[in-house]
Design an enzyme around this catalytic site. Structure first.
Site, PDB file in Angstrom:
ATOM      1  N   SER A   1       1.259  -1.087   0.034  1.00 48.98           N
ATOM      2  CA  SER A   1      -0.396   0.184   0.248  1.00 48.98           C
ATOM      3  C   SER A   1       0.905   1.290  -0.122  1.00 48.98           C
ATOM      4  CB  SER A   1      -0.865   0.119   1.046  1.00 48.98           C
ATOM      5  OG  SER A   1       0.049  -0.129   2.546  1.00 48.98           O
ATOM      6  N   ARG A   2       2.773   1.154   0.206  1.00 42.90           N
ATOM      7  CA  ARG A   2       2.816   2.318   0.420  1.00 42.90           C
ATOM      8  C   ARG A   2       2.717   3.177  -1.100  1.00 42.90           C
ATOM      9  NH1 ARG A   2       8.140   2.555   3.346  1.00 42.90           N
ATOM     10  NH2 ARG A   2       8.947   4.221   2.170  1.00 42.90           N
ATOM     11  N   GLY A   3       2.641   2.307  -2.229  1.00 45.28           N
ATOM     12  CA  GLY A   3       2.515   3.331  -3.173  1.00 45.28           C
ATOM     13  C   GLY A   3       1.220   3.933  -3.678  1.00 45.28           C
TER      14      GLY A   3
ATOM     15  N   THR B   1       1.574   7.323  -1.208  1.00 48.89           N
ATOM     16  CA  THR B   1       1.971   8.347  -1.522  1.00 48.89           C
ATOM     17  C   THR B   1       2.364   8.754  -2.568  1.00 48.89           C
ATOM     18  OG1 THR B   1       4.342   6.880  -1.091  1.00 48.89           O
ATOM     19  CG2 THR B   1       5.056   8.538  -2.390  1.00 48.89           C
TER      20      THR B   1
END
Lengths: 332, 597
Positions: free
Chosen positions: A271-273, A276
């Site tokens: 879920s980092r993308g 961001t």
């Protein structure tokens, strides 16, 4: 320092750096691409755009007087004075040794006085600022390991020569490099919030302008900086304003959904993308003076937020940002 | 003062460099060492002011010498930190001369490049943090022979001028001839006068536009090239006593700076991709067929011609094909661009107390321990105050865990996988497609392991290295896709080519792995003669040589049914054998990875 606003074209690169300056939690910028496109110039110019921060003069860690651990004795002094200081943009030069990155025993004091005292390294100096690595793909592996660890925890822990020191090291990583020199380790790649493919332009006028400005700067840098200081000031105020408004920027559910769909379609890991992407869109909206995040904000930042998070297909010739663009066209 | 720039471009390069070393970044001197090169250097030194340092850098220079750092002997001796000046700094206001620059490692090259960019060196080593002025010009001796074997690209791009061996011999000719002697009479005084004038020379916008257009027309993408060209033009004007750059200086700068960077000729249609297959290299025939179609932004004809004439021969052939052709018969030297970090010599040391996997570097360890001895002695339990060891007791080195340093190159060794593909007619078209598919799977795998790959194909009467070892897998895929099939099977040649490449790879400190994809039916022998029997015998003997070298090999049998001939060949090579129908990527990758020495 070459003024940021005097850099010709390269809008996406400049936008990414501005976004990172507005929201530090996005996690830095990686500029990858052709040689001679002004990557290093832009990053070094960033320093003069950053609004000043409050700190205690002399504190080797640039500690925030309000909330950080105080190791150095400067900040814990009863009658400390704080002052507005420039935000550090620290260069991590190639060939740096480990002791200078994390800090080590002060060699002069050890030799001359036989005393043990901690000499803070580059990580301390970069606290609350930016850490810049030129030719990031040539950085030695054991230095990369150090950076990854500290970047994740925001704290530098030194255990050497019988010293035990812990100090805050929250910095934004900024890197630049040329893909021909080799690929970046995925772990390091992931630490960068935004990544921009910097390309040369074939526009004659623009390129002539680059040469003219460079020449003017080299002949008389002071006059040149003066000439551009107003434009730089405008950008700086824009960043300050955007920071203030960041929390108030609205973000509708349908955009959150769009972001999720986009990440799914691209197959980005974790879920980092997504996080961001949303943060970058919000910061970009704040920079543009909008009240709420619009679809175009999301679309404009999607390549820089996602292109380096795609599962790599080494056999696909098309660049990652082209792939993002393709999916954007399908989904939006 | 002479009013004319010398006829020889090599001489001109020396002149311009002498006037403006830091502004032009430097010169790549691509030639083997010899009297011609010596003559050029002598000319340069004749022109450089006496005060300008000329510092030589050996090829295996360490970061510590390049940047400067703690002088350990002096530090320990004097009891306080002593900084030893690095080579870059000592070349401040002068010339840094890189010997065998084509073999200098990427890290060192980048450090020099950064010094060129910033006019200073940053030292963050051994407890020191220093920034020192170093306005240098770089003279890079490039002794590379093959196209790929040249100075690190990041560094080369910052050096304005490239002087080739041909230009050098032309120069020597000019120096020897009487007219030349008269003409080449710029003196050190002229250089000094030009240095003073340099700041006042202006470059009119029209000239800048011309230079940029020329750069674009010749496919030079970096703006840095144009900046350097403009600087070269300015330097030439200063030398001639002009206050403004004119067309003549612009043409000179374009010829010296832009031409060697050309990636296409302006007559070609400026399309993104180079012509796909068998592009006949545009021969140097100006006026032959000038296509006016791309004339939209074509710069002044005079400059184009100047640049065109100066584009090095062979450069465009290479670029048109976008691959480096190598005859299998050339000698067994390393053919990779010498930018490897895993060459045979140790690349450095790093602090580590883990001695189980790495070897201790004694010198670095002692160096790390030395400065702290006074302090540690004082801390020793039961030690008398004063810090001196008792008279009758030999001073003992107090070593601690954090002093331990190990050699770095031991940490990991990279693999280069060399694919050797039988593209002969016995591999029917469809079969070849399957083979290509299998290799693509393997390429994916190589990517995961960060291997290098190389590609050799054999068919007709020769083997050809389609791709020297590279990590650019997309390139590998492209050259694979473009590989045509058909013709006879020169199996022995293919094996010889593979061995040669593998030897080069091993010399660079990598582990070569040879993956041979064939049905094992040879019908062309080493001499290119027809005949299955000779060919088979040659192939077997080539295979045995491979085995003797001790390379890790894998034979993928591509015939419809597993064949005895392929098995036999595999046995001779000492290879693992895998028939294609069963050779899935996983099992092949396991083979490649297994540590069979």
């Amino acid at each position: 320092m070459f003024p940021f606003s005097a850099i010709v074209a390269q809008d996406e690169m400049k936008r990414a750096l501005m976004i990172a300056a507005v929201d530090r939690s996005i996690g830095g910028v990686l500029l990858f691409g052709d040689r001679g496109t002004g990557k290093s110039t832009a990053i070094r110019a960033l320093a003069s755009l950053l609004p000043k921060m409050r700190a205690v003069p002399g504190c080797p860690y640039n500690a925030d007087p309000e909330c950080e651990l105080h190791e150095c004795g400067f900040c814990s002094a009863p009658k400390r004075k704080t002052r507005l200081m420039p935000v550090p943009v620290v260069d991590l030069p190639l060939g740096v040794t480990e002791d200078r990155v994390v800090g080590a025993l002060d060699i002069e004091k050890a030799l001359v006085h036989g005393q043990k005292s901690f000499d803070p390294g580059l990580l301390a100096r970069a606290n609350r600022g930016f850490l810049y690595i030129d030719e990031v793909n040539l950085l030695e592996d054991h230095i990369v390991d150090l950076l990854l660890d500290v970047a994740a925890s925001g704290e530098n822990l030194v255990e050497r020569e019988g010293l035990s020191v812990r100090h805050p090291a929250r910095f934004v990583l900024v890197g630049s490099g040329n893909p021909e020199e080799g690929e970046l380790r995925p772990q390091l790649l992931d630490r960068f919030g935004l990544a921009v493919d910097v390309k040369t332009s074939a526009d004659v006028k623009g390129r002539v302008e680059v040469i003219k400005r460079r020449d003017a700067y080299e002949r008389n840098d002071e006059a040149f900086r003066k000439k551009w200081s107003r434009a730089d000031g405008t950008l700086r105020r824009k960043i300050v304003k955007a920071r203030e408004r960041l929390e108030e920027i609205e973000l509708g559910d349908e955009l959150l959904e769009k972001a999720a769909v986009l990440c799914m379609a691209l197959g980005t890991d974790g879920s980092r993308g997504e996080l961001t992407l949303i943060r970058a869109a919000r910061a970009y909206a704040a920079l543009s003076g909008a009240e709420a995040v619009a679809l175009e904000h999301l679309r404009d930042v999607a390549p820089m937020a996602l292109s380096h998070r795609l599962r790599r297909n080494p056999l696909d010739d098309s660049s990652a940002s082209a792939r993002v663009q393709r999916v954007l066209e399908q989904e939006f | 003062m002479p009013r004319k720039i010398p006829e020889s471009d090599a001489l001109t390069a020396a002149l311009l460099f002498a006037v403006n070393p830091a502004g032009l970044g430097g010169v790549v001197l691509r030639s083997l060492s010899g009297p011609d090169r010596d003559a050029w250097v002598a000319e340069l030194r004749r022109l450089l002011p006496d005060s300008a340092p000329f510092v030589k850098v050996p090829v295996n220079v360490g970061f510590d010498r390049l940047l400067g750092g703690l002088d350990f002997a002096a530090t320990v001796g004097s009891g306080k930190p002593v900084f030893s000046t690095g080579l870059i700094e000592s070349a401040d206001d002068g010339v840094l001369c890189l010997a065998m620059a084509e073999r200098i490692d990427d890290g060192a090259a980048t450090i020099v490049a950064q010094a060129l960019d910033t006019g200073s060196v940053r030292v963050e080593r051994d407890g020191l943090a220093e920034k020192r002025a170093s306005r240098i010009g770089v003279l890079a001796f490039d002794e590379g022979i093959e196209a790929e074997e040249t100075v690190n690209a990041a560094l080369r791009e910052r050096l304005a001028m490239y002087v080739t061996a041909d230009m050098l011999s032309e120069m020597c000719h000019e120096i020897r001839s009487a007219t030349g002697r008269r003409r080449a009479a710029f003196s050190r005084n002229d250089v000094c006068a030009a240095r003073v004038r340099l700041d006042d020379v202006t470059v009119p916008e029209g000239v800048l536009v011309l230079l940029v257009q020329t750069a674009l027309a010749f496919g030079v993408s970096s703006v840095r090239a144009e900046l350097l060209a403009a600087e070269a033009a300015r330097t030439a004007a200063a030398l001639l006593g002009k206050s403004e750059v004119g067309d003549e200086e612009a043409a000179l700068a374009a010829r010296l700076v832009l031409a060697p960077r050309a990636t296409r000729l302006p007559a070609e249609t400026p399309e993104e991709s180079p012509p796909s297959d068998d592009a006949t290299p545009p021969d140097d025939a100006p006026g032959d067929d000038e296509s006016p179609s791309s004339a939209t932004s074509l710069p002044d004809e005079m400059i184009v011609e100047a640049v065109r004439a100066a584009v090095p021969e062979g450069l465009l052939e290479r670029l048109a094909g976008d691959r480096v052709e190598r005859q299998a018969a050339s000698s067994g030297r390393s053919n990779e661009k010498t930018k490897s970090r895993w060459r045979g010599r140790p690349v450095g040391v790093r602090p580590s107390s883990d001695l189980t996997t790495s070897r201790l570097n004694l010198l670095a360890t002692l160096k790390a321990a030395a400065p702290w001895q006074t302090l540690r002695r004082r801390e020793e339990p039961g030690h008398a105050a004063g810090g001196q060891p008792a008279d009758n007791e030999a001073p003992r080195l107090l070593l601690r865990r954090e002093d331990l340093h190990v050699n770095r190159y031991q940490d990991s060794v990279e693999t280069s996988t060399i694919f050797v593909v039988d593209a002969s007619g016995s591999q029917a078209a469809q079969r070849l497609a399957e083979v290509k598919g299998a290799i693509e799977l393997l390429l994916n795998d190589c990517y995961v392991r960060r291997d290098q790959v190389a590609l050799i194909a054999f068919r007709g009467d020769a083997a050809e290295t389609l791709l020297p070892p590279t990590r650019a897998l997309a390139r590998a895929k492209r050259s694979l896709a473009a590989l045509p099939g058909g013709g006879a099977t020169p199996l022995a040649n293919g094996l010889d080519a593979a061995r040669e490449l593998a030897v080069g790879v091993a010399r660079q400190g990598r582990i070569p792995v040879i993956v041979l994809l064939t049905d094992g039916r040879a019908n062309i022998d080493r001499n290119g003669e027809q005949g299955a029997e000779r060919a088979g015998a040659d192939a077997l003997s080539a295979a045995k040589v491979l085995r003797a070298e001790g390379f890790r090999t894998l034979l993928v049998d591509t015939s419809r049914r597993p064949r005895a001939s392929a098995k036999e060949l595999g046995a001779a090579m000492g290879a693992r054998y895998a028939p294609l129908p069963f050779a899935d990527a996983a099992s092949i990758s396991a083979t490649v990875q297994s540590k069979v020495a």
